[in-house]
Design a protein around this motif. Sequence first.
Motif, short mmCIF file in Angstrom:
data_model
loop_
_atom_site.label_atom_id
_atom_site.label_comp_id
_atom_site.label_asym_id
_atom_site.label_seq_id
_atom_site.Cartn_x
_atom_site.Cartn_y
_atom_site.Cartn_z
N ILE A 70 18.44 1.09 -5.51
CA ILE A 70 18.13 -0.26 -5.03
C ILE A 70 17.18 -0.17 -3.84
N ALA A 71 17.42 0.77 -2.93
CA ALA A 71 16.54 0.93 -1.77
C ALA A 71 15.10 1.20 -2.22
N GLU A 72 14.94 2.07 -3.21
CA GLU A 72 13.60 2.37 -3.72
C GLU A 72 12.97 1.15 -4.39
N ALA A 73 13.77 0.39 -5.12
CA ALA A 73 13.25 -0.82 -5.77
C ALA A 73 12.79 -1.84 -4.74
N VAL A 74 13.54 -1.98 -3.66
CA VAL A 74 13.15 -2.91 -2.59
C VAL A 74 11.82 -2.47 -1.99
N VAL A 75 11.69 -1.20 -1.68
CA VAL A 75 10.47 -0.69 -1.05
C VAL A 75 9.28 -0.81 -2.00
N ASN A 76 9.51 -0.67 -3.29
CA ASN A 76 8.43 -0.81 -4.26
C ASN A 76 7.93 -2.25 -4.38
N ASN A 77 8.67 -3.19 -3.87
CA ASN A 77 8.28 -4.60 -3.87
C ASN A 77 7.44 -4.87 -2.61
N THR A 78 6.38 -4.10 -2.43
CA THR A 78 5.63 -4.05 -1.16
C THR A 78 5.03 -5.38 -0.72
N SER A 79 4.79 -6.29 -1.65
CA SER A 79 4.21 -7.58 -1.26
C SER A 79 5.22 -8.50 -0.60
N HIS A 80 6.51 -8.15 -0.72
CA HIS A 80 7.55 -9.06 -0.25
C HIS A 80 8.56 -8.37 0.67
N ILE A 81 8.08 -7.40 1.44
CA ILE A 81 8.96 -6.72 2.39
C ILE A 81 8.33 -6.71 3.77
N ASP A 82 9.17 -6.54 4.76
CA ASP A 82 8.74 -6.33 6.13
C ASP A 82 8.50 -4.82 6.25
N LYS A 83 7.24 -4.41 6.21
CA LYS A 83 6.92 -2.98 6.17
C LYS A 83 7.36 -2.25 7.44
N LYS A 84 7.27 -2.91 8.57
CA LYS A 84 7.70 -2.28 9.82
C LYS A 84 9.19 -1.95 9.74
N TYR A 85 10.00 -2.94 9.39
CA TYR A 85 11.44 -2.73 9.29
C TYR A 85 11.76 -1.69 8.22
N SER A 86 11.08 -1.80 7.09
CA SER A 86 11.36 -0.88 5.97
C SER A 86 11.02 0.56 6.33
N LEU A 87 9.87 0.77 6.98
CA LEU A 87 9.50 2.12 7.40
C LEU A 87 10.52 2.68 8.38
N GLN A 88 10.93 1.87 9.31
CA GLN A 88 11.92 2.28 10.30
C GLN A 88 13.23 2.68 9.61
N GLU A 89 13.71 1.86 8.70
CA GLU A 89 14.97 2.15 8.01
C GLU A 89 14.86 3.40 7.13
N ILE A 90 13.75 3.53 6.42
CA ILE A 90 13.57 4.69 5.55
C ILE A 90 13.50 5.97 6.38
N LEU A 91 12.73 5.95 7.46
CA LEU A 91 12.61 7.16 8.28
C LEU A 91 13.96 7.57 8.88
N MET A 92 14.75 6.61 9.30
CA MET A 92 15.99 6.95 9.98
C MET A 92 17.20 7.11 9.05
N ASN A 93 17.17 6.48 7.86
CA ASN A 93 18.39 6.43 7.05
C ASN A 93 18.27 6.87 5.60
N TYR A 94 17.10 7.23 5.15
CA TYR A 94 16.94 7.65 3.76
C TYR A 94 16.96 9.17 3.70
N PRO A 95 17.97 9.75 3.04
CA PRO A 95 18.14 11.20 3.12
C PRO A 95 17.43 12.04 2.07
N ILE A 96 16.95 11.46 0.99
CA ILE A 96 16.43 12.26 -0.11
C ILE A 96 15.00 12.69 0.21
N GLN A 97 14.84 13.92 0.67
CA GLN A 97 13.57 14.40 1.19
C GLN A 97 12.43 14.37 0.17
N GLU A 98 12.70 14.79 -1.07
CA GLU A 98 11.60 14.87 -2.04
C GLU A 98 11.04 13.49 -2.40
N LYS A 99 11.84 12.44 -2.32
CA LYS A 99 11.36 11.09 -2.60
C LYS A 99 10.86 10.39 -1.34
#
Length: 178
Positions: A70-99
């Motif tokens: 779901i997190a990846e699907a949200v981020v792939n919806n790039t036209s309808h996300i807050d990129k600043k917030y999303s980048l911050q959340e992904i950098l700090m809380n997304y653990p899967i390094q290869e993706k």
Amino acid sequence: VIAEDEINLYEAFGEGVADIYANLLVVFDTLNDSSRIEYVSSKLHTGEIFSEFANKNLLKIALKRQNYDIAEAVVNNTSHIDKKYSLQEILMNYPIQEKKAGIVDKLFSTQTAETLGKGFFEQYFGNSSDSIEMKTRIISKLSSTNLRCNAEAIVKAVHSQMDSYESSKAVFSALYET
């Protein structure tokens, strides 16, 4: 237990109401109502969410519940996300390094990075459990911005991860670019 009348209510929403389901998911997550979360999740079409606010909340819940699809699907919806917030959340809380590298590439821009500020990135280097390769990648990306993070703070933060000549060379080369 979800009553038949409640299911009928959800069915009456029809198609194209992903924003409603995303907001319901936030409510049910707050209430820790796992049966409703499961039901609403089955109805949710993440790519159809048009509300930045709904996507922001959905990303937060997906990362909290470790539902990375779901997190990846949200981020792939790039036209309808807050990129600043999303980048911050992904950098700090997304653990899967290869993706993570691909996701960061989608979200990272000079404007987004500069909005987050050098303080955030210095905190990222110190607090993130990311690999040295991922952190080096972020240092390199920062070279395209006007942000000038404290190189000494970065080196102190990643020093324990520089366990080989190659990783050390990569970090110092990226810092030199910046």
